[in-house]
Motif scaffolding. Structure first.
Motif, PDB file in Angstrom:
ATOM      1  N   ALA A  27       0.829  -1.199   0.000  1.00 46.13           N
ATOM      2  CA  ALA A  27       0.000   0.000   0.000  1.00 46.13           C
ATOM      3  C   ALA A  27       0.865   1.250   0.000  1.00 46.13           C
ATOM      4  N   ILE A  29       1.852   4.385  -2.885  1.00 42.23           N
ATOM      5  CA  ILE A  29       0.926   5.134  -3.741  1.00 42.23           C
ATOM      6  C   ILE A  29       0.449   4.296  -4.938  1.00 42.23           C
ATOM      7  N   ASP A  52       2.502   0.219   7.810  1.00 41.28           N
ATOM      8  CA  ASP A  52       1.372   1.140   7.670  1.00 41.28           C
ATOM      9  C   ASP A  52       1.242   1.549   6.203  1.00 41.28           C
ATOM     10  N   SER A  55       4.171   3.946   3.864  1.00 47.78           N
ATOM     11  CA  SER A  55       5.317   4.052   4.769  1.00 47.78           C
ATOM     12  C   SER A  55       6.620   3.624   4.094  1.00 47.78           C
ATOM     13  N   SER A  61       9.632  10.464  -0.645  1.00 47.43           N
ATOM     14  CA  SER A  61       9.880  11.203  -1.881  1.00 47.43           C
ATOM     15  C   SER A  61      10.323  12.627  -1.556  1.00 47.43           C
ATOM     16  N   HIS A  63       8.724  15.056  -2.279  1.00 47.69           N
ATOM     17  CA  HIS A  63       7.470  15.805  -2.107  1.00 47.69           C
ATOM     18  C   HIS A  63       7.185  16.741  -3.286  1.00 47.69           C
ATOM     19  N   HIS A  66       5.874  16.709 -10.110  1.00 46.92           N
ATOM     20  CA  HIS A  66       6.595  17.432 -11.164  1.00 46.92           C
ATOM     21  C   HIS A  66       6.643  16.656 -12.469  1.00 46.92           C
ATOM     22  N   ARG A 214       1.175  -8.876   6.261  1.00 50.12           N
ATOM     23  CA  ARG A 214       2.262  -9.191   5.331  1.00 50.12           C
ATOM     24  C   ARG A 214       1.981 -10.464   4.527  1.00 50.12           C
ATOM     25  N   VAL A 215       2.295 -10.407   3.246  1.00 51.01           N
ATOM     26  CA  VAL A 215       2.207 -11.608   2.413  1.00 51.01           C
ATOM     27  C   VAL A 215       3.434 -12.456   2.710  1.00 51.01           C
ATOM     28  N   ALA A 244       2.617  -4.726  -5.837  1.00 52.34           N
ATOM     29  CA  ALA A 244       2.931  -3.289  -5.810  1.00 52.34           C
ATOM     30  C   ALA A 244       3.851  -3.020  -4.627  1.00 52.34           C
ATOM     31  N   GLY A 246       6.806  -2.088  -4.537  1.00 48.92           N
ATOM     32  CA  GLY A 246       7.822  -1.050  -4.753  1.00 48.92           C
ATOM     33  C   GLY A 246       9.215  -1.641  -4.724  1.00 48.92           C
ATOM     34  N   PRO A 247      10.117  -1.066  -3.911  1.00 48.71           N
ATOM     35  CA  PRO A 247      11.480  -1.588  -3.883  1.00 48.71           C
ATOM     36  C   PRO A 247      11.565  -3.011  -3.325  1.00 48.71           C
ATOM     37  N   TRP A 248      10.477  -3.505  -2.723  1.00 45.70           N
ATOM     38  CA  TRP A 248      10.472  -4.866  -2.168  1.00 45.70           C
ATOM     39  C   TRP A 248       9.848  -5.884  -3.153  1.00 45.70           C
ATOM     40  N   THR A 398       4.105  11.426  -8.914  1.00 43.02           N
ATOM     41  CA  THR A 398       3.312  12.312  -9.764  1.00 43.02           C
ATOM     42  C   THR A 398       2.349  11.564 -10.684  1.00 43.02           C
TER      43      THR A 398
HETATM   44  C1  LIG Z   1      14.303   9.554  -2.445  1.00 43.20           C
HETATM   45  C2  LIG Z   1      13.119   9.551  -3.363  1.00 43.20           C
HETATM   46  C3  LIG Z   1      12.670  10.748  -3.908  1.00 43.20           C
HETATM   47  C4  LIG Z   1      11.568  10.745  -4.770  1.00 43.20           C
HETATM   48  N1  LIG Z   1      11.053  11.933  -5.180  1.00 43.20           N
HETATM   49  C5  LIG Z   1       9.956  11.946  -5.958  1.00 43.20           C
HETATM   50  C6  LIG Z   1       9.344  13.179  -6.286  1.00 43.20           C
HETATM   51  O1  LIG Z   1       9.744  14.247  -5.811  1.00 43.20           O
HETATM   52  N2  LIG Z   1       8.276  13.146  -7.106  1.00 43.20           N
HETATM   53  C7  LIG Z   1       7.799  11.981  -7.627  1.00 43.20           C
HETATM   54  O2  LIG Z   1       6.852  12.039  -8.413  1.00 43.20           O
HETATM   55  N3  LIG Z   1       8.314  10.780  -7.284  1.00 43.20           N
HETATM   56  C8  LIG Z   1       9.375  10.747  -6.457  1.00 43.20           C
HETATM   57  N4  LIG Z   1       9.906   9.544  -6.060  1.00 43.20           N
HETATM   58  C9  LIG Z   1       9.358   8.293  -6.595  1.00 43.20           C
HETATM   59  C10 LIG Z   1       8.141   7.799  -5.834  1.00 43.20           C
HETATM   60  O3  LIG Z   1       8.188   8.161  -4.476  1.00 43.20           O
HETATM   61  C11 LIG Z   1       8.063   6.271  -5.930  1.00 43.20           C
HETATM   62  O4  LIG Z   1       8.243   5.862  -7.243  1.00 43.20           O
HETATM   63  C12 LIG Z   1       6.730   5.757  -5.442  1.00 43.20           C
HETATM   64  O5  LIG Z   1       6.468   6.259  -4.159  1.00 43.20           O
HETATM   65  C13 LIG Z   1       6.727   4.246  -5.434  1.00 43.20           C
HETATM   66  O6  LIG Z   1       5.545   3.824  -4.826  1.00 43.20           O
HETATM   67  P1  LIG Z   1       5.195   2.282  -4.687  1.00 43.20           P
HETATM   68  O7  LIG Z   1       3.781   2.215  -4.261  1.00 43.20           O
HETATM   69  O8  LIG Z   1       5.532   1.580  -5.947  1.00 43.20           O
HETATM   70  O9  LIG Z   1       6.208   1.725  -3.584  1.00 43.20           O
HETATM   71  P2  LIG Z   1       6.192   1.891  -1.977  1.00 43.20           P
HETATM   72  O10 LIG Z   1       5.687   3.199  -1.566  1.00 43.20           O
HETATM   73  O11 LIG Z   1       7.528   1.496  -1.470  1.00 43.20           O
HETATM   74  O12 LIG Z   1       5.124   0.819  -1.509  1.00 43.20           O
HETATM   75  C14 LIG Z   1       5.419  -0.552  -1.450  1.00 43.20           C
HETATM   76  C15 LIG Z   1       4.778  -1.109  -0.190  1.00 43.20           C
HETATM   77  O13 LIG Z   1       4.838  -2.544  -0.229  1.00 43.20           O
HETATM   78  C16 LIG Z   1       4.885  -3.002   1.094  1.00 43.20           C
HETATM   79  N5  LIG Z   1       5.323  -4.396   1.100  1.00 43.20           N
HETATM   80  C17 LIG Z   1       6.541  -4.872   0.737  1.00 43.20           C
HETATM   81  N6  LIG Z   1       6.572  -6.224   0.872  1.00 43.20           N
HETATM   82  C18 LIG Z   1       5.357  -6.608   1.313  1.00 43.20           C
HETATM   83  C19 LIG Z   1       4.777  -7.864   1.654  1.00 43.20           C
HETATM   84  N7  LIG Z   1       5.454  -9.014   1.570  1.00 43.20           N
HETATM   85  N8  LIG Z   1       3.498  -7.891   2.098  1.00 43.20           N
HETATM   86  C20 LIG Z   1       2.778  -6.746   2.211  1.00 43.20           C
HETATM   87  N9  LIG Z   1       3.291  -5.530   1.913  1.00 43.20           N
HETATM   88  C21 LIG Z   1       4.553  -5.457   1.467  1.00 43.20           C
HETATM   89  C22 LIG Z   1       5.839  -2.028   1.764  1.00 43.20           C
HETATM   90  O14 LIG Z   1       5.668  -1.998   3.169  1.00 43.20           O
HETATM   91  C23 LIG Z   1       5.480  -0.698   1.090  1.00 43.20           C
HETATM   92  O15 LIG Z   1       4.608   0.080   1.873  1.00 43.20           O
HETATM   93  C24 LIG Z   1      10.961   9.511  -5.141  1.00 43.20           C
HETATM   94  C25 LIG Z   1      11.398   8.310  -4.566  1.00 43.20           C
HETATM   95  C26 LIG Z   1      12.444   8.335  -3.659  1.00 43.20           C
HETATM   96  C27 LIG Z   1      12.842   7.057  -2.976  1.00 43.20           C
END
Ligand SMILES: Cc1cc2nc3c(=O)[nH]c(=O)nc-3n(C[C@H](O)[C@H](O)[C@H](O)COP(=O)(O)OP(=O)(O)OC[C@H]3O[C@@H](n4cnc5c(N)ncnc54)[C@H](O)[C@@H]3O)c2cc1C
Length: 573
Positions: A27, A29, A52, A55, A61, A63, A66, A214-215, A244, A246-248, A398
């Motif tokens: 969860a 974005i 959460d 988180s 990001s 913030h 852009h 957690r999965v 989804a 993200g880095p995980w 964004t």
């Molecule tokens: C330093 C930095 C600066 C950035 N600046 C910008 C910016 O200014 N503007 C912009 O547009 N973008 C920016 N980005 C990019 C943007 O923030 C990310 O691309 C975006 O937030 C990725 O979201 P996500 O949902 O894919 O990943 P995440 O937000 O990481 O969500 C993944 C979620 O998966 C959960 N998860 C992982 N494994 C499991 C599991 N086994 N079971 C259940 N849950 C799990 C994690 O807890 C996490 O909450 C930035 C990123 C970073 C790191």
């Protein structure tokens, strides 16, 4: 107790009937936006996060909302066009949380980097350098061309040295000129996330979101979930899984028994500074500039504090991301480069944060050049799994809406369903019915002063915090005896209770780190944390021991991940 009941209710319903159309892992974005899009199509969809909501990377990001002017140089025109459009949509759909931001680039050279872009397109350049005025001018003209169509923000302006120094007297006199263009900022991304979740749950009875879930495994047809608050594992049977994480992402695929190498993240850190002189030197704008090696630095007024970022460093385990002293020293030296007369020290830092960009796996030695675009990688059902997994790779905050729409379209097509609702022009949460000018805002506030008998100034604070959702918060506050917090007069007891009841708070840190900016703005004291813990504990039915444990847990997280020392764990072993 409403919150935990709601959670218990979801858990019980899933135990009774574990069959769901879609399971979204993560969860951040991207998972949240996909959850909302699918819910709006009336689907049954379960969103889970191991921690959460919002988180992970989404809380770390810069913030900025852009278009990504510098991605033009990498030839990512599709991404920039989409991001500019989404930025403009967000300014309209979420005006309570996404605000226009003038951004000034101080320029120290005339011609540097002139041949970077063409050489990059030809694949002959792999090393970024600081860009000079000519290259920046070309980039801004291109950026304007993308922006102009919707006319949401003004086109860029240019000022030579004398004029720039008149406007920003603290700037380094070595500058040649400054350029100012417009983007947007989102000071409280976590709040936009919780609104998207609540809206999704309201849109479809089958849309359910669980944090701290957690999965952990699969047995071909079912996915096993581990509830942080319970011993029993929960099994769900999805038709489609969306990864989804993200880095995980590769870790989550690993939990499903698959070995993948889809992302290769880079760490980025930020500082929040309490520095009125620097804040005033910024003149309400963002300053965006490059180091000699082309690394981006930004300085940004975040409420009454200053946000500074960011780095771009390879990292293997996203859970290990922390802002190091080396990064702090680097950021402080960069501030000195642009504002040499302003002295900033470690003692001015009130909060740090660090997160990992979920970038596609790449062998590039220059992390800044790895594509910031997004894509869906599909793992089809096979011997190991009965369901497909759609893995969401990359993306920017964004462009979350556009990415989630793409993902939902794939899901709808696979399930033979039709799109019912477009999210493109749909207002979000407290952006709904948002007054378009000061007169309309004043009239709205006057009406609510009569409605709730709350002081006008209090309603203004709530409006600034929650947009038009201030009406619900104010109604709840007005319906009982309330008092300002002893340790923070801008919040009240019933406001905190409202957040706990309505916004899925399960731990104290959810409140101070993600439902509010209390921690990020450096406003927490041990006494305030204790006071908040008592109020949250009353709503969630914590015992005295549990309340105390929550205070210790939050203090430990603040110390470990944000370099904030409240001295609580030392004083109360
Ligand atoms: C330093 C930095 C600066 C950035 N600046 C910008 C910016 O200014 N503007 C912009 O547009 N973008 C920016 N980005 C990019 C943007 O923030 C990310 O691309 C975006 O937030 C990725 O979201 P996500 O949902 O894919 O990943 P995440 O937000 O990481 O969500 C993944 C979620 O998966 C959960 N998860 C992982 N494994 C499991 C599991 N086994 N079971 C259940 N849950 C799990 C994690 O807890 C996490 O909450 C930035 C990123 C970073 C790191």
């Amino acid at each position: 107790m409403m919150n935990s009941h709601a959670r218990d209710h979801i858990l019980e319903a899933l135990r009774q009937n574990p069959e769901i159309s879609v399971l979204i892992i993560g969860a951040g974005i991207n998972g949240i936006a996909t959850f909302r899009d699918l819910a709006l199509q009336g689907m049954d969809v379960l969103l889970v996060d191991q921690a959460d909501f919002c988180s992970g990377a989404s809380a770390a990001s810069s913030h900025m909302i852009h278009g990504g002017i510098r991605y033009l140089e990498n030839g990512e025109f599709r991404l920039v066009r989409e991001a500019v459009r989404e930025r403009n949509n967000l300014l309209q759909n979420a005006p309570h949380y996404v605000k226009p931001l003038a951004t000034t680039i101080p320029i120290f050279k005339w011609f540097s980097g002139l041949f970077n872009a063409p050489l990059k397109f030809l694949g002959l350049l792999n090393k970024p350098t600081e860009r000079g005025a000519v290259v920046i001018k070309i980039g801004l003209l291109l950026y304007d061309a993308y922006t102009r169509l919707q006319g949401t923000v003004p086109v860029h302006t240019w000022a030579f040295r004398k004029q720039s120094l008149e406007k920003y007297p603290q700037l380094n006199p070595a500058i040649k000129c400054t350029a100012t263009y417009y983007d947007a900022m989102i000071p409280t991304p976590e709040r936009l996330c919780i609104e998207l979740i609540l809206e999704a749950e309201a849109a479809s009875p089958g849309a359910r979101a669980l944090n701290y879930m957690r999965v952990i495994a699969t047995d071909k047809t079912s996915v096993r979930l581990k509830d942080e608050f319970g011993d029993e594992a929960l099994l769900v049977k999805p038709k489609i899984v969306i990864n989804a994480a993200g880095p995980w992402i590769d870790f989550a695929n690993g939990a499903l028994g698959l070995i993948t190498r889809m992302v290769g993240g880079t760490k980025g850190s930020h500082l929040v500074l309490d520095h009125p002189q620097l804040h005033s030197a910024l003149g309400g704008q963002e300053f965006f500039f490059e180091n000699k090696d082309g690394r981006i630095v930004l300085l940004f007024p975040l409420m009454d504090k200053v946000l500074v970022g960011t780095s771009d460093l390879r990292i293997d385990d996203p859970s290990e991301a922390r802002c190091t002293q080396e990064e702090v020293d680097y950021f402080l030296s960069m501030i000195e480069k642009v504002f040499p007369q302003i002295k900033v020290a470690d003692a001015d830092i009130v909060f740090t944060f660090s997160g990992v960009r979920p970038l596609p796996s790449s062998a590039s030695s220059q992390t800044g050049q790895i594509s910031r675009d997004h894509k869906i990688e599909v793992i089809e059902p096979g011997e190991q799994l009965d369901f497909p997994i759609l893995c969401l790779i990359g993306g920017k905050w964004t462009s979350f809406r556009a990415f989630s729409e793409e993902v939902s379209n794939v899901v709808l097509e696979r399930l033979g369903l039709k799109r019912l609702v477009s999210t493109e022009h749909l207002a979000i949460g407290g952006g709904r019915g948002y007054p378009r000018d000061d007169n309309a805002r004043d009239a709205l506030l006057t009406h609510w002063v009569e409605e709730t008998a709350l002081p006008r100034q209090r309603l203004i604070t709530l409006f600034e915090r929650y947009g038009t959702r201030f009406k619900e918060v104010a109604s709840f506050i007005g319906a009982g005896r309330d008092e300002a917090l002893r340790e923070h007069a801008a919040y009240s007891r019933r406001e905190i209770s409202y957040l706990v009841r309505e916004e899925k708070i399960l731990h104290l840190d959810d409140l101070v780190l993600r439902r509010s900016l209390l921690a990020m703005l450096g406003e927490l004291t041990p006494e305030l944390l204790e006071e908040l813990a008592q109020i949250v504990g009353e709503s969630l039915g914590w015992s005295e021991e549990e309340t105390h444990a929550e205070v210790k847990r939050t203090a430990a997280i603040l110390q470990d991940k944000h370099n904030v020392s409240l001295g609580i764990n030392r004083n109360n072993p």
